[in-house]
Design an enzyme around this catalytic site. Structure first.
Site, mmCIF file in Angstrom:
data_model
loop_
_atom_site.group_PDB
_atom_site.id
_atom_site.type_symbol
_atom_site.label_atom_id
_atom_site.label_comp_id
_atom_site.label_asym_id
_atom_site.label_seq_id
_atom_site.Cartn_x
_atom_site.Cartn_y
_atom_site.Cartn_z
ATOM 1 N N GLU B 277 46.712 46.105 46.645
ATOM 2 C CA GLU B 277 46.667 44.811 47.317
ATOM 3 C C GLU B 277 47.982 44.495 48.022
ATOM 4 O O GLU B 277 47.997 43.926 49.114
ATOM 5 C CB GLU B 277 46.347 43.708 46.290
ATOM 6 C CG GLU B 277 45.886 42.423 46.948
ATOM 7 C CD GLU B 277 44.974 41.589 46.048
ATOM 8 O OE1 GLU B 277 44.329 42.166 45.149
ATOM 9 O OE2 GLU B 277 44.911 40.365 46.270
ATOM 10 N N GLU B 280 48.003 46.456 51.157
ATOM 11 C CA GLU B 280 47.095 45.812 52.111
ATOM 12 C C GLU B 280 47.761 44.585 52.739
ATOM 13 O O GLU B 280 47.672 44.346 53.948
ATOM 14 C CB GLU B 280 45.815 45.402 51.361
ATOM 15 C CG GLU B 280 44.721 44.839 52.249
ATOM 16 C CD GLU B 280 43.538 44.293 51.442
ATOM 17 O OE1 GLU B 280 43.608 44.309 50.181
ATOM 18 O OE2 GLU B 280 42.550 43.848 52.048
ATOM 19 N N CYS B 297 39.780 39.404 43.093
ATOM 20 C CA CYS B 297 39.363 39.924 41.792
ATOM 21 C C CYS B 297 38.427 39.006 41.025
ATOM 22 O O CYS B 297 37.778 39.425 40.081
ATOM 23 C CB CYS B 297 40.584 40.270 40.936
ATOM 24 S SG CYS B 297 41.878 39.045 41.046
ATOM 25 N N SER B 317 41.134 39.980 50.532
ATOM 26 C CA SER B 317 41.488 41.375 50.238
ATOM 27 C C SER B 317 40.226 42.196 50.018
ATOM 28 O O SER B 317 39.249 41.709 49.445
ATOM 29 C CB SER B 317 42.357 41.420 48.986
ATOM 30 O OG SER B 317 42.403 42.726 48.465
ATOM 31 N N LYS B 350 31.271 38.017 35.706
ATOM 32 C CA LYS B 350 31.382 39.481 35.816
ATOM 33 C C LYS B 350 30.033 40.152 35.573
ATOM 34 O O LYS B 350 29.768 41.248 36.069
ATOM 35 C CB LYS B 350 32.403 40.024 34.805
ATOM 36 C CG LYS B 350 33.853 39.691 35.128
ATOM 37 C CD LYS B 350 34.463 40.612 36.151
ATOM 38 C CE LYS B 350 35.885 40.213 36.479
ATOM 39 N NZ LYS B 350 36.364 40.795 37.741
ATOM 40 N N GLU B 353 28.721 40.223 38.816
ATOM 41 C CA GLU B 353 29.460 41.164 39.670
ATOM 42 C C GLU B 353 28.992 42.594 39.399
ATOM 43 O O GLU B 353 28.796 43.381 40.321
ATOM 44 C CB GLU B 353 30.970 41.047 39.402
ATOM 45 C CG GLU B 353 31.799 41.980 40.290
ATOM 46 C CD GLU B 353 33.287 42.020 39.930
ATOM 47 O OE1 GLU B 353 33.767 41.079 39.244
ATOM 48 O OE2 GLU B 353 33.949 42.985 40.314
ATOM 49 N N GLU B 358 27.097 46.282 45.725
ATOM 50 C CA GLU B 358 28.325 46.960 46.172
ATOM 51 C C GLU B 358 29.016 47.758 45.070
ATOM 52 O O GLU B 358 29.823 48.636 45.375
ATOM 53 C CB GLU B 358 29.327 45.925 46.729
ATOM 54 C CG GLU B 358 28.855 45.210 47.997
ATOM 55 C CD GLU B 358 28.073 43.946 47.711
ATOM 56 O OE1 GLU B 358 27.814 43.677 46.511
ATOM 57 O OE2 GLU B 358 27.714 43.241 48.660
ATOM 58 N N CYS B 495 41.598 33.282 33.854
ATOM 59 C CA CYS B 495 40.640 33.997 32.992
ATOM 60 C C CYS B 495 40.743 33.621 31.519
ATOM 61 O O CYS B 495 39.787 33.777 30.767
ATOM 62 C CB CYS B 495 40.815 35.502 33.142
ATOM 63 S SG CYS B 495 40.750 36.023 34.868
#
Lengths: 627, 558
Positions: B277, B280, B297, B317, B350, B353, B358, B495
């Site tokens: 990151e 990037e 994230c 990102s 999550k 996710e 993807e 988190c």
């Protein structure tokens, strides 16, 4: 057209007054919702039609200058004796006709308007006595002091010019130019005016609390026109009959507390009130009595209507504020009170329609005049909607402190069909009942509170001995259950539990423990609920259980309904002495529960009977009764 | 300092929100079902009623504390009312405690026991609206709902999403998504904050413990579990260990005891994320790309962008989350070996996710299952492990090493601080201290500050809670503020407060916050680029780092 200053106003007022004064021949058609529902709109239109057909000059609005010889046909506010509607008043004779239909109009035009003769059959006749001058002579009006309702029945309900001609907006001029905001608050405080919405909180005190706060950035004046109590139509009549009166009161309040924005929160179920208020606001704006720089004073105030959406709970102040804001109409916990954080969390004065409508006359005539009527703790008059098993139902206005006996027996004319008085429900679903022992109780805030009841907004439902008090409690609990907002546990969950118990009791499935359980539930609901709706929801049950315990016990233990109302607890019985043995009932009974031979008294088998009532309805000699 | 007398005890207070908080601060637990310190005051449940000297009864959550006020929280009348309120709630609740996921942590159950409710004298009429299990993350069960409204207020006031609200009124009220839609079809991002505040089993995070056991007991396949940073401060507290004590070593031991083959620490791929990151970011700076760059994230944040701010996705990102990166690494490392790739996360989103289209590379799902900290706790209890007594075990090679920069991903501002540590490239005490002071630390909802590295000054913002993210975005879109880099975590406090963690009050989350920085200090290496495993990882990826470690969501190409 706009009044730019007081002089413009006063000049116009003189003019309007002269024009109004010159209206000798008037037909005032009562156009409150009650009479409208009975057909007074058609009557009004027919008058105009017939007069035109006869080639007679007709005027429906105030003309530009005095015009003699015209027949002025107006829609006026609630005359009060709603039972007799549609009511029509003919001037210059001060002559009242009752139950008028469109078909009666040609005769009235011919006889009364053209020739000054009375159409006897349309005059109120009771017990052999005629009352052509209804509002003066009819017993219904004796003992009433129609201060608030002074314009209803006398002027058009849709004309600001007539309101001004009758002295309207004089109080506003005085408040604008002769009084400081502090002086206005003082006058209202000195008058002792107490909120007419039900709580009876001193209006002057509320105004002074908001006046003391900074306008950061705004303060609001809001009128609670939600009038949710079933059977209450006092505010309805004021809004429909004399809307400018309450508007004037709101403007004066705004001056007193430093507000420039106001709302009238009116229930959507009052479309006529919404229409009349909208019209009145437009008229006031056009003359510059609402809006910016009122009468050149440099003060601004404008109003908008906020319509309800069918929730009784939105008559509760904080729920009302949420509703205006576009949120769900649920009450807020207090503190903070509305005066501190109301609509949009700004300082807000929230008063009832009737409270605001009292203000102009307090300002114009003074606090001392106001306190000369009513009692010391509750000055002024109060409107009540008198309904139920009473001879004369309608809208009354009496001095605070008038006794129930006066209202029921003098004004109301006693119970219909000579039934025996049992109780009067006062204060709607938040209230309780008063019984025979209370007939001489003066109706004022404090006396009624001491008797364990509340005046509420002014609904009075008179009940005779053929009313079942358990059923009344069930009815009100059912209403409250449907109207509960659902936010707080005690009201949302507790009220339906009480209602379910009452359902079972009225169906003959009650147990003695049910009575204790209802009391237990009622105690928690009353003590712990979040808002007034919840806190007062158990009142009808508690009140009826207190005064009519025996009736409850009869339902629960004996499985009987003494008033003969609860179908599941009644048995149909043929009076053997009256029965002529025509066999009609037996032939029509859908379950063959009736036996008997021709010309012999018949008998109903109670076990087979499904209580459909067909036999009773068809009996030619009324020999069948429910017991 | 002011004083109130509660139950005869003198209670000090300065600026308390209400009498309820004064009591709580002084060790007096007034029962309450609809109150939350982070939400507006509702006053709906009526359990917190107290009595003043005149005998007037009022809800403690709406009572203003006053100097000299005397109240009682425990009288004959209050007891009667509280018991009646509980009876009424139980009568419209589906009482199936023995088989309910919330059993043991349900407030209604707790109070029923506490007040000794032995009978419910009303016929039960619980809601027959069916469960909504359409979301991979959250389960809604209206039959358990007590209409406290906390989920509605959390979703509206803190997350600014309002995916759910109360419909109708009175006894007909129920909580629903707009237009009766299933949760999966609404603006819900799966953050689980609603479930975190729900006092009953009406809203729970999906429980997939059964699936985990099936995987472990599958003789044909091995199981690899990666453990996210915040999990190490979300499990110990359920076994009597302070939340400020990280317990990663014990968790690894427990998982091994349960039969998991490989246990890893996601902090490693957090380090990897920092490498990718920051590269990037500086590429974007060099190319003059539109800034700010947003972190990627947090899956709740990604969902929120997709549903509400799709126009900013090109600035997000393209790095996968550390969980995704680990999934990719595991598939490369154990290529050919039948393996379940499981992730132990503090996060309910999550789960969603992991199911995204993807998260598949080379035709293989990167993550087969996500289990939350709460589910790990269930499994430990099920097996009967005495967790507090466990020794520590290190995670497995070749993915064992991680730095403090990776561990701090578990808190709000952690990703950003790790980036700053890497950019400064110096972990001396002095530099670490100044980084700690630069404005990136702390649990404030929005932090904005500047960091200078060489001759570059970066303007950075950190938001936690989506309501705060929205405020930041609005300022950026309107041009009122400008930033180079923005970190967003959907959950308040990051988190450590995730939907998959045991629900916790602010004080407990502060302890977890301390715990993460304890874990950071325990690391020998403090900055991501120092991780010795990185070289090996890039070799393993064999030139396909971008392909495997980055995710281009559809809106990236706008």
């Amino acid at each position: 057209m706009r009044f730019n200053n007081v002089n413009d106003f006063k000049t116009a007022q003189k003019q309007f007054s002269a024009i109004l004064g010159a209206e000798k021949n008037k037909v005032l058609v009562c156009s409150g919702t009650g009479c409208m529902a009975a057909g007074s709109k058609a009557v009004y239109e027919r008058f105009i039609e017939v007069l035109k057909e006869e080639g007679l000059p007709v005027s429906v609005a105030m003309e530009k200058e005095p015009h003699e010889g015209y027949f002025n046909v107006k829609k006026c506010g609630c005359i009060g004796c709603c039972e007799l509607g549609p009511l029509v008043r003919i001037d210059p004779y001060d002559l009242f006709y009752a139950h008028v239909t469109a078909d009666d109009v040609p005769e009235i035009v011919e006889k009364t308007l053209k020739n000054g003769e009375v159409v006897d059959r349309l005059v109120v006749d009771e017990d052999g006595v005629s009352y052509p001058h209804l509002t003066t002579d009819f017993p219904f009006y004796k003992g009433q002091v129609r201060n608030l309702m002074e314009h209803c029945g006398n002027i058009s309900a849709e004309s600001i010019e007539e309101y001004i001609a009758a002295g309207g907006y004089n109080a506003l001029c005085k408040a604008l130019f002769e009084m400081t905001p502090e002086a206005i608050v003082e006058e209202v405080s000195a008058s002792g005016l107490r909120g007419r919405g039900g709580a009876g909180f001193p209006a002057g005190k509320k105004w002074s609390q908001v006046a003391a706060l900074p306008a950061d950035p705004v303060k609001y004046v809001v009128c609670n026109a939600d009038e949710g109590d079933p059977g209450a139509f006092m505010d309805c009549s004021v809004m429909e009959g004399d809307p400018h009166r309450m508007i004037e009161g709101m403007i004066i309040c705004a001056l007193a507390v430093g507000s420039e924005v106001g709302y009238i929160y009116v229930r959507a179920e009052y479309p006529q009130a919404v229409a009349r208020l909208s019209l009145a606001i437009e008229q006031a704006r056009a003359y510059g009595l609402l809006g910016e720089n009122i009468l050149g004073s440099g003060k601004n105030f404008d109003l908008s209507l906020s319509k309800g959406a069918g929730a009784f709970v939105c008559g509760e102040g904080s729920a009302l504020a949420n509703s205006i804001e576009g949120k769900r109409g649920t009450p807020r916990p207090k503190p903070p009170r509305l005066v501190d954080k109301g609509v949009f969390d700004r300082p807000t004065v929230l008063n009832n329609v009737e409270t605001f409508a009292n203000v102009p006359m307090i300002i114009e005539k003074g606090a001392a005049w106001y306190t000369s009527v009513g009692t010391e703790g509750s000055p002024g008059t109060k409107t009540f909607s008198l309904t139920g098993n009473i001879k004369h139902t309608g809208l009354i206005e009496v001095p605070m402190g008038t006794t129930l006996r006066t209202i029921i027996y003098d004004i109301g004319g006693g119970l219909k069909e000579d039934r025996v008085f049992k109780a009067v429900q006062i204060g709607g679903p938040s209230g309780g009942c008063l019984t025979e022992q209370h007939l001489d109780l003066p109706l004022d805030f404090d006396s009624v509170k001491q008797a364990g009841a509340i005046i509420g907004s002014g609904g009075l439902v008179v009940m005779g001995t053929d009313t079942c008090m358990v059923e009344i409690a069930r009815f009100f609990m059912n209403f409250t259950k449907k109207e509960s907002c659902g936010k707080c546990t005690t009201c949302r969950e507790g009220v339906p539990r009480i209602q379910a118990i009452l359902e079972r009791i009225t169906m003959g499935q009650g147990k003695m423990e049910d009575l204790d359980m209802m009391k237990e539930l009622a105690d928690t609901i009353k003590t712990c609920s979040l808002c007034g709706l919840g806190k007062t929801a158990p009142n009808p049950v508690l009140s009826t259980m207190r005064y009519f315990k025996d009736e409850y016990i009869a339902h629960v233990q004996d499985k009987r309904c003494p008033a003969g109302v609860c179908k599941d607890l009644c048995i149909f019985r043929i009076d053997q002495s009256k029965c002529i043995g025509c066999t009609k009932c037996a032939r029509n009974c859908p379950v063959d529960a009736i036996s008997g031979s021709l010309k012999q008294p018949h008998h109903i088998d109670v076990d087979k009977c499904i209580k459909c009532g067909t036999c009773k309805a068809g009996c030619p000699v009324h020999a069948i009764e429910e017991v | 300092m002011k004083h109130m007398i509660i139950d005869g005890v003198s209670c000090e207070f300065e600026k308390a929100r209400n009498v309820l908080e004064v009591a709580q601060a002084n060790g007096i637990d007034i029962p309450n079902l609809c109150y939350c310190e982070n939400l507006s005051i509702y006053g709906g449940c009526r359990m917190c009623v107290v009595e003043d000297e005149r005998g007037a009864v009022e809800a403690a959550c709406t009572m203003r504390p006053k100097d000299g006020l005397v109240i009682k929280t425990n009288t004959a009348r209050l007891r009667k009312h509280r018991r009646m309120i509980l009876e009424l709630l139980l009568a419209s609740h589906r009482v199936e405690c023995t088989t309910c996921d919330q059993s043991g942590s349900c407030k209604l159950q707790e109070y029923a026991n506490r007040y000794g409710i032995h009978q419910v004298r009303f016929p039960n009429d619980y809601s027959k609206i069916p469960k909504d299990e359409t979301s991979p993350s959250i389960v809604r069960d209206p039959s358990k709902c007590i209409l406290c409204g906390k989920c509605v207020r959390m979703c509206a006031e803190v997350q600014n999403i309002s995916a759910i609200d109360i419909c109708h009124r009175g006894k007909d009220s129920y909580i629903s998504c707009g237009f009766g839609l299933n949760m999966i079809d609404t603006s819900c991002v799966g953050c689980g904050q609603c479930a975190a505040v729900c006092p009953t089993g009406a809203l729970t995070v999906k429980n997939e413990v059964g699936k985990m056991w099936d995987m472990i007991y599958d003789p044909g396949k091995k199981v690899a579990v990666q453990i996210a940073p915040a999990v190490r401060v979300g499990v110990g507290e359920e076994f009597g260990i302070p939340a400020s004590t990280p317990v990663i070593g014990k968790i690894v031991t427990a998982l091994k005891m349960m039969g998991v083959d490989y246990v890893f620490d996601t902090s490693l791929t957090a380090d990897l994320t920092i490498m990718e990151e920051s590269a990037e970011f500086f590429e974007k700076l060099k190319n003059g790309d539109k800034l700010p760059m947003f972190t990627s994230c947090c899956p709740g944040w990604i969902k929120h962008i997709e549903k509400t701010y799709p126009q900013i996705m090109p600035q997000v990102s393209t790095c996968g989350s550390p969980m995704e990166m680990f999934g990719a690494l595991i598939r490369q490392q154990y290529k050919g070996e039948p393996l379940y790739s499981v992730a132990a996360m503090p996060c309910s989103a999550k789960k969603m996710e992991a199911a995204r289209p993807e998260l598949e590379k080379d035709g293989e799902r990167l993550i087969d299952l996500v289990i939350t900290s709460q589910e790990i706790v269930r499994m430990i209890r099920e097996v009967g492990i005495d967790f507090a007594k466990l020794p520590d075990t290190a995670p497995d090679e070749p993915f064992a090493p991680y730095t403090g920069g990776g561990v701090i991903f578990g808190v709000t501002g952690g990703v950003t601080e790790a980036v700053i540590r890497k950019v400064l490239g110096d972990t001396s005490d002095a530099t670490m201290a100044s980084v700690a002071e630069c404005g990136v630390r702390g649990l404030d909802g929005i932090k904005a500050f500047e960091v200078t590295a060489g001759d570059t000054t970066l303007r950075i913002a950190v938001a936690n809670g989506l309501g705060n993210a929205d405020k930041l975005i609005e300022k950026v879109e309107s041009g009122e503020e400008a930033f180079d880099f923005i970190e967003v975590m959907a959950c308040p406090d990051g988190c450590i407060g995730g939907g998959g963690q045991p629900p916790a009050c602010n004080a407990r989350k502060e302890e977890r916050y301390q715990g993460i920085f304890e874990a950071d200090k325990e690391c020998a290496l403090r900055s991501s680029e120092q991780n010795p495993a990185l070289d090996g990882i890039y070799k393993l990826l064999n030139g396909r780092a971008h392909e495997l470690l980055h995710i281009h969501y559809p809106d990236h190409n706008r």
